[in-house]
Design an enzyme around this catalytic site. Structure first.
Site: not given
Ligand code: EPZ
Length: 454
Positions: A33-34, A130, A135, A320, A412
């Site tokens: 994903k990243n 968030c 961040r 993560d 997501r």
């Protein structure tokens, strides 16, 4: 006073898991994903020619990033069921990334560097924090300013201008920020002269992005190490590139084997990228076998071993992955310390795991996990993408049924997680907001099967 109980049938979609089944078999790992989100942003730098990206994960965030590119003027066309994307960025129609997409998906902020380099200006909403931390973006600003950009912030947005061409410079990152490294690398690719980034992020996603930019004609070295060197060129062109597989998805599927007493082969998992994760899996008592085709993850007999984790920039243990790994440590024989040196408040998911019987206390950036012999199923919320992975992981091992709500977070970032786990023997399915079981696989998001010629 009775505790507020979730009503029996909340009108919300959910994932339902019946725990206690050892996961056995083989599963294919999807694209990262990243890395994909960074490379999609990097594709903005191609002033001519078509780019073809392969091995993309079929997840919501890739669809959202494609929408961002379409808004900016890029023509995009998904093929192969959404895993291939053809795009042409030769004509860009605006320097402004839509604010609602930036606030919906932080990775949209990575259009800042390429737009500034390509157009000499970029306007973008500030992504904000968030529930995992503040961040900040100060290092993005420090780096782009060093390259000669004028940065103006106000009213929740940021405008960057470089009336003359950006100029190469040396930038020291006070923290090895992934996003700042990416924005600086992409901006420096078209700058005049050489840029050196000291204390650059070393994540495999950075390596992937650097390899992709070099395929576009950039001149980058040291990507994936702590010292990144970019020698600017005048123009970049489209390129063909296959993204690496997702180490977080692979790690989560491997932990699913570890927590259920299973034996799973992760086809396509990249052993080098996953090394920090697999080394900790071994410390927790798992058997890990690496091969060019993938990684076999076998649970230890009995309970996992307690071990300590410190999440830090790569090659440290990835932040993560601390959530799903901690779910396994909740069942370990002993006490484990989990520290997150990347985000200051990424333990909210522990309050949800406590509903399943997990024992933990949090003190600042460290959680103390006291292993228990069993977890029991409960209704829990996925507060974010990786917290959702922790809930599903815990549910796979818990006695009884777990219902995970706020499933949109999971979609997501994990491609068809339900189907992949079910293919390994898990009893897991989705229910709609009325509790009706949805046996058909989640359709590929429609944004991933469309062609849009701006
Ligand atoms: C990327 O976010 C990932 N997101 C995150 O994954 C991942 O957790 C993170 O890197 C760290 O590996 C994507 O790839 C889309 P950072 P990013 O800039 O770039 C400090 C997921 O679940 N910092 O490395 O925003 C600050 O302390 C997501 O897939 C500054 O001080 O991460 C921050 O907490 C979540 N100033 C820490 O770095 C800055 O200007 C990590 O931020 C920037 C960062």
């Amino acid at each position: 006073m009775s505790l507020p109980q979730r009503n029996l049938n909340p009108v919300e979609p959910r994932i339902v898991v019946r725990g206690g089944i050892p996961l056995i078999g083989e599963v294919a790992v999807s694209g990262s994903k990243n890395a994909s989100l960074a490379i999609l942003a990097g594709a903005l730098l191609a002033a001519k020619g078509e780019t073809i990206l392969r091995g993309l994960p079929r997840i919501g965030d890739v669809g959202t990033m494609a929408q961002v590119l379409q808004y900016l003027g890029v023509s995009t066309c998904f093929e192969d069921g959404g895993t291939t994307l053809r795009l042409n960025a030769s004509v860009l129609v605006t320097d402004e990334t839509p604010a609602d997409l930036v606030t919906r998906m932080r990775a949209s902020f990575w259009t800042l560097g390429p737009l500034l380099a390509r157009l000499g200006s970029a306007r973008i909403a500030q992504p904000g924090g968030c529930n995992i931390g503040a961040r900040p973006i100060d290092l993005h600003i420090k780096g782009l300013s060093a390259l000669g950009a004028d940065i103006d912030q106000g009213f929740g947005s940021l405008t960057a201008t470089a009336p003359n061409r950006l100029k190469g410079a040396t930038v020291y990152l006070d923290f090895a920020s992934v996003g700042a490294t990416m924005n600086i690398m992409m901006a420096a690719a078209l700058a005049d002269g050489e840029t050196i980034v000291e204390n650059a992020a070393q994540e495999p996603d950075i390596e992937d992005l650097g390899n992709f930019l070099n395929a576009m004609g950039a001149d980058i070295s040291g990507h994936g190490t702590g010292v990144l060197t970019v020698r600017g060129v005048r123009q970049l062109h489209g390129a063909e590139y296959t993204v690496s597989t997702d180490r977080m998805e692979a790690g989560t599927l491997g932990i699913a084997a570890g927590i259920t007493g299973g034996d799973v082969f992760l086809r396509g998992a990249n052993a080098a990228h996953m090394r920090p994760i697999t080394l900790k899996m071994r410390e927790a008592g798992m058997l890990i076998e690496e091969s060019p085709e993938g990684i076999r993850c076998v649970a230890r007999t009995g309970r996992p071993q307690a071990t300590n984790i410190t999440a830090s920039p790569h090659p440290g243990f990835p932040t993560d992955m601390q959530q799903a790994f901690t779910a396994m440590l909740c069942l370990a024989d002993g006490v484990s310390l989990v520290t997150d040196n990347v985000y200051e408040s990424r333990f909210h998911y522990l309050t949800e795991l406590a509903k399943m019987g997990a024992h933990s206390t949090v003190n600042g950036r460290t959680a103390v996990i006291t292993g228990v012999k069993r977890l029991t199923g409960a209704d829990v919320d996925a507060s974010d993408l990786r917290a959702g992975a922790a809930m599903v992981t815990a549910g796979l091992a818990a006695q009884g049924q777990t219902r995970v709500f706020k499933t949109e977070h999971l979609d997501r970032g994990y491609e068809r997680l339900n189907e992949k786990l079910a293919s390994l023997g898990a009893e897991i399915w989705r229910e709609d907001e009325f509790g009706r079981r949805l046996d058909t696989p989640i359709a590929t998001p429609e944004k991933l099967v469309s062609c849009s010629h701006a």
